[in-house]
Scaffold this motif. Sequence first.
Motif, PDB file in Angstrom:
ATOM      1  N   ALA A  56       2.029   3.142 -14.511  1.00 48.26           N
ATOM      2  CA  ALA A  56       3.006   3.379 -15.571  1.00 48.26           C
ATOM      3  C   ALA A  56       4.324   2.655 -15.297  1.00 48.26           C
ATOM      4  O   ALA A  56       5.084   2.370 -16.224  1.00 48.26           O
ATOM      5  CB  ALA A  56       3.256   4.880 -15.721  1.00 48.26           C
ATOM      6  N   ALA A  57       4.587   2.357 -14.017  1.00 49.53           N
ATOM      7  CA  ALA A  57       5.844   1.697 -13.628  1.00 49.53           C
ATOM      8  C   ALA A  57       5.681   0.193 -13.504  1.00 49.53           C
ATOM      9  O   ALA A  57       6.356  -0.452 -12.698  1.00 49.53           O
ATOM     10  CB  ALA A  57       6.341   2.283 -12.311  1.00 49.53           C
ATOM     11  N   ASN A  58       4.769  -0.368 -14.305  1.00 47.65           N
ATOM     12  CA  ASN A  58       4.541  -1.824 -14.276  1.00 47.65           C
ATOM     13  C   ASN A  58       4.178  -2.312 -12.879  1.00 47.65           C
ATOM     14  O   ASN A  58       4.651  -3.346 -12.421  1.00 47.65           O
ATOM     15  CB  ASN A  58       5.761  -2.579 -14.815  1.00 47.65           C
ATOM     16  CG  ASN A  58       6.014  -2.295 -16.274  1.00 47.65           C
ATOM     17  OD1 ASN A  58       5.081  -2.279 -17.072  1.00 47.65           O
ATOM     18  ND2 ASN A  58       7.265  -2.041 -16.618  1.00 47.65           N
ATOM     19  N   TRP A  59       3.361  -1.514 -12.188  1.00 50.89           N
ATOM     20  CA  TRP A  59       2.821  -1.878 -10.879  1.00 50.89           C
ATOM     21  C   TRP A  59       3.872  -1.951  -9.789  1.00 50.89           C
ATOM     22  O   TRP A  59       3.698  -2.633  -8.788  1.00 50.89           O
ATOM     23  CB  TRP A  59       2.032  -3.191 -10.961  1.00 50.89           C
ATOM     24  CG  TRP A  59       1.120  -3.230 -12.145  1.00 50.89           C
ATOM     25  CD1 TRP A  59       1.297  -3.931 -13.304  1.00 50.89           C
ATOM     26  CD2 TRP A  59      -0.083  -2.490 -12.333  1.00 50.89           C
ATOM     27  NE1 TRP A  59       0.280  -3.681 -14.184  1.00 50.89           N
ATOM     28  CE2 TRP A  59      -0.592  -2.804 -13.614  1.00 50.89           C
ATOM     29  CE3 TRP A  59      -0.803  -1.594 -11.546  1.00 50.89           C
ATOM     30  CZ2 TRP A  59      -1.761  -2.263 -14.131  1.00 50.89           C
ATOM     31  CZ3 TRP A  59      -1.973  -1.051 -12.060  1.00 50.89           C
ATOM     32  CH2 TRP A  59      -2.437  -1.387 -13.328  1.00 50.89           C
ATOM     33  N   ASP A  60       4.965  -1.237  -9.976  1.00 50.00           N
ATOM     34  CA  ASP A  60       6.018  -1.171  -8.966  1.00 50.00           C
ATOM     35  C   ASP A  60       5.624  -0.106  -7.935  1.00 50.00           C
ATOM     36  O   ASP A  60       5.716   1.095  -8.187  1.00 50.00           O
ATOM     37  CB  ASP A  60       7.347  -0.796  -9.627  1.00 50.00           C
ATOM     38  CG  ASP A  60       8.521  -0.790  -8.648  1.00 50.00           C
ATOM     39  OD1 ASP A  60       8.312  -0.549  -7.444  1.00 50.00           O
ATOM     40  OD2 ASP A  60       9.665  -1.006  -9.106  1.00 50.00           O
ATOM     41  N   LYS A  61       5.186  -0.564  -6.773  1.00 45.45           N
ATOM     42  CA  LYS A  61       4.680   0.370  -5.761  1.00 45.45           C
ATOM     43  C   LYS A  61       5.775   1.288  -5.222  1.00 45.45           C
ATOM     44  O   LYS A  61       5.533   2.454  -4.942  1.00 45.45           O
ATOM     45  CB  LYS A  61       4.042  -0.406  -4.609  1.00 45.45           C
ATOM     46  CG  LYS A  61       2.729  -1.079  -4.960  1.00 45.45           C
ATOM     47  CD  LYS A  61       1.588  -0.081  -5.042  1.00 45.45           C
ATOM     48  CE  LYS A  61       0.245  -0.785  -5.208  1.00 45.45           C
ATOM     49  NZ  LYS A  61      -0.891   0.160  -5.161  1.00 45.45           N
ATOM     50  N   THR A  62       6.987   0.759  -5.056  1.00 42.21           N
ATOM     51  CA  THR A  62       8.071   1.607  -4.557  1.00 42.21           C
ATOM     52  C   THR A  62       8.351   2.743  -5.527  1.00 42.21           C
ATOM     53  O   THR A  62       8.468   3.909  -5.132  1.00 42.21           O
ATOM     54  CB  THR A  62       9.340   0.778  -4.323  1.00 42.21           C
ATOM     55  OG1 THR A  62       9.081  -0.227  -3.334  1.00 42.21           O
ATOM     56  CG2 THR A  62      10.478   1.666  -3.847  1.00 42.21           C
ATOM     57  N   ALA A  63       8.451   2.414  -6.815  1.00 38.30           N
ATOM     58  CA  ALA A  63       8.644   3.451  -7.825  1.00 38.30           C
ATOM     59  C   ALA A  63       7.472   4.414  -7.839  1.00 38.30           C
ATOM     60  O   ALA A  63       7.644   5.631  -8.032  1.00 38.30           O
ATOM     61  CB  ALA A  63       8.822   2.814  -9.201  1.00 38.30           C
ATOM     62  N   GLY A  64       6.265   3.878  -7.621  1.00 40.33           N
ATOM     63  CA  GLY A  64       5.075   4.733  -7.593  1.00 40.33           C
ATOM     64  C   GLY A  64       5.103   5.740  -6.465  1.00 40.33           C
ATOM     65  O   GLY A  64       4.839   6.936  -6.668  1.00 40.33           O
ATOM     66  N   TRP A  65       5.449   5.286  -5.258  1.00 42.40           N
ATOM     67  CA  TRP A  65       5.493   6.200  -4.119  1.00 42.40           C
ATOM     68  C   TRP A  65       6.615   7.229  -4.270  1.00 42.40           C
ATOM     69  O   TRP A  65       6.453   8.402  -3.903  1.00 42.40           O
ATOM     70  CB  TRP A  65       5.662   5.422  -2.816  1.00 42.40           C
ATOM     71  CG  TRP A  65       4.386   4.834  -2.307  1.00 42.40           C
ATOM     72  CD1 TRP A  65       4.034   3.512  -2.283  1.00 42.40           C
ATOM     73  CD2 TRP A  65       3.271   5.551  -1.753  1.00 42.40           C
ATOM     74  NE1 TRP A  65       2.774   3.359  -1.756  1.00 42.40           N
ATOM     75  CE2 TRP A  65       2.285   4.588  -1.416  1.00 42.40           C
ATOM     76  CE3 TRP A  65       3.009   6.897  -1.519  1.00 42.40           C
ATOM     77  CZ2 TRP A  65       1.060   4.947  -0.856  1.00 42.40           C
ATOM     78  CZ3 TRP A  65       1.781   7.258  -0.957  1.00 42.40           C
ATOM     79  CH2 TRP A  65       0.826   6.297  -0.633  1.00 42.40           C
ATOM     80  N   GLN A  66       7.740   6.808  -4.813  1.00 44.66           N
ATOM     81  CA  GLN A  66       8.834   7.755  -5.024  1.00 44.66           C
ATOM     82  C   GLN A  66       8.439   8.826  -6.025  1.00 44.66           C
ATOM     83  O   GLN A  66       8.727  10.017  -5.835  1.00 44.66           O
ATOM     84  CB  GLN A  66      10.089   7.002  -5.485  1.00 44.66           C
ATOM     85  CG  GLN A  66      10.715   6.147  -4.394  1.00 44.66           C
ATOM     86  CD  GLN A  66      11.824   5.251  -4.901  1.00 44.66           C
ATOM     87  OE1 GLN A  66      11.981   5.049  -6.117  1.00 44.66           O
ATOM     88  NE2 GLN A  66      12.609   4.690  -3.990  1.00 44.66           N
ATOM     89  N   CYS A  67       7.780   8.422  -7.103  1.00 47.78           N
ATOM     90  CA  CYS A  67       7.287   9.384  -8.083  1.00 47.78           C
ATOM     91  C   CYS A  67       6.245  10.297  -7.451  1.00 47.78           C
ATOM     92  O   CYS A  67       6.243  11.512  -7.677  1.00 47.78           O
ATOM     93  CB  CYS A  67       6.699   8.634  -9.280  1.00 47.78           C
ATOM     94  SG  CYS A  67       6.026   9.709 -10.573  1.00 47.78           S
ATOM     95  N   TRP A  68       5.355   9.711  -6.667  1.00 48.05           N
ATOM     96  CA  TRP A  68       4.290  10.464  -5.991  1.00 48.05           C
ATOM     97  C   TRP A  68       4.872  11.603  -5.167  1.00 48.05           C
ATOM     98  O   TRP A  68       4.397  12.734  -5.229  1.00 48.05           O
ATOM     99  CB  TRP A  68       3.515   9.487  -5.106  1.00 48.05           C
ATOM    100  CG  TRP A  68       2.391  10.022  -4.293  1.00 48.05           C
ATOM    101  CD1 TRP A  68       1.089  10.156  -4.679  1.00 48.05           C
ATOM    102  CD2 TRP A  68       2.435  10.453  -2.922  1.00 48.05           C
ATOM    103  NE1 TRP A  68       0.326  10.648  -3.636  1.00 48.05           N
ATOM    104  CE2 TRP A  68       1.136  10.829  -2.550  1.00 48.05           C
ATOM    105  CE3 TRP A  68       3.454  10.538  -1.972  1.00 48.05           C
ATOM    106  CZ2 TRP A  68       0.818  11.297  -1.271  1.00 48.05           C
ATOM    107  CZ3 TRP A  68       3.144  11.001  -0.704  1.00 48.05           C
ATOM    108  CH2 TRP A  68       1.850  11.386  -0.365  1.00 48.05           C
TER     109      TRP A  68
END
Length: 216
Positions: free
Chosen positions: A37-49
Amino acid sequence: MTDAKYSPQFWTSVANTCKGNDAVVFDLFNEPYPEMAANWDKTAGWQCWRDGGTCTGIPYEVAGMQDLVDAVRSTGATNVLTLGGLEWANDLREWLKYKPTDPLNNLAVSWHAYSNNACASETCWDTQVAPIAQQFPIVLGEFGQEGCGFDYMQRLANWSDAHNISYLPWTWTPWGCVHGAVLIKDWNGTPEPGIGEGYKAHLLTQDPYRIRQPIT
């Protein structure tokens, strides 16, 4: 990712029901993929996780893994909590960096590894998974192979045995191989050629009473 409106309530209820029975393991959310959902931004993904809240591209408030750990532990439940990484639980690269705080430090890693996943080679397992296995228990909660072959699964099972990683293959259903990796041909448990026969043969080589080395 999981919805903040309902998921902490759900886990509070489950934890209150099952606490006192430490044979029950809680897998807090199956196959997270917030970075999509974050356009494949892994940092944003881990923070959301981990942290939840307002996450890029997700139209509801997210309950992060920390919220779910807190919900379970607030009940007094001491059960093991397993947490899958990003990309359908296949990507564990930042799991140690972003792992939630657990007052009991009773966390395990949920890992999924299919033949069509990004991390599907010994090189990847050695670099991304093995270092985590030195610090936390890992449960390979799903693994399988396209076309119902077993060569990839044999390599992964052998590698997991060598690294004291537990594993559960997908799946104990007679759907037929056109629907993915299936172990059985019928509900009597007849092994599917290739994947089912191969996995059964592998299990027969294992010692069910072998005591795994403790993690230090």
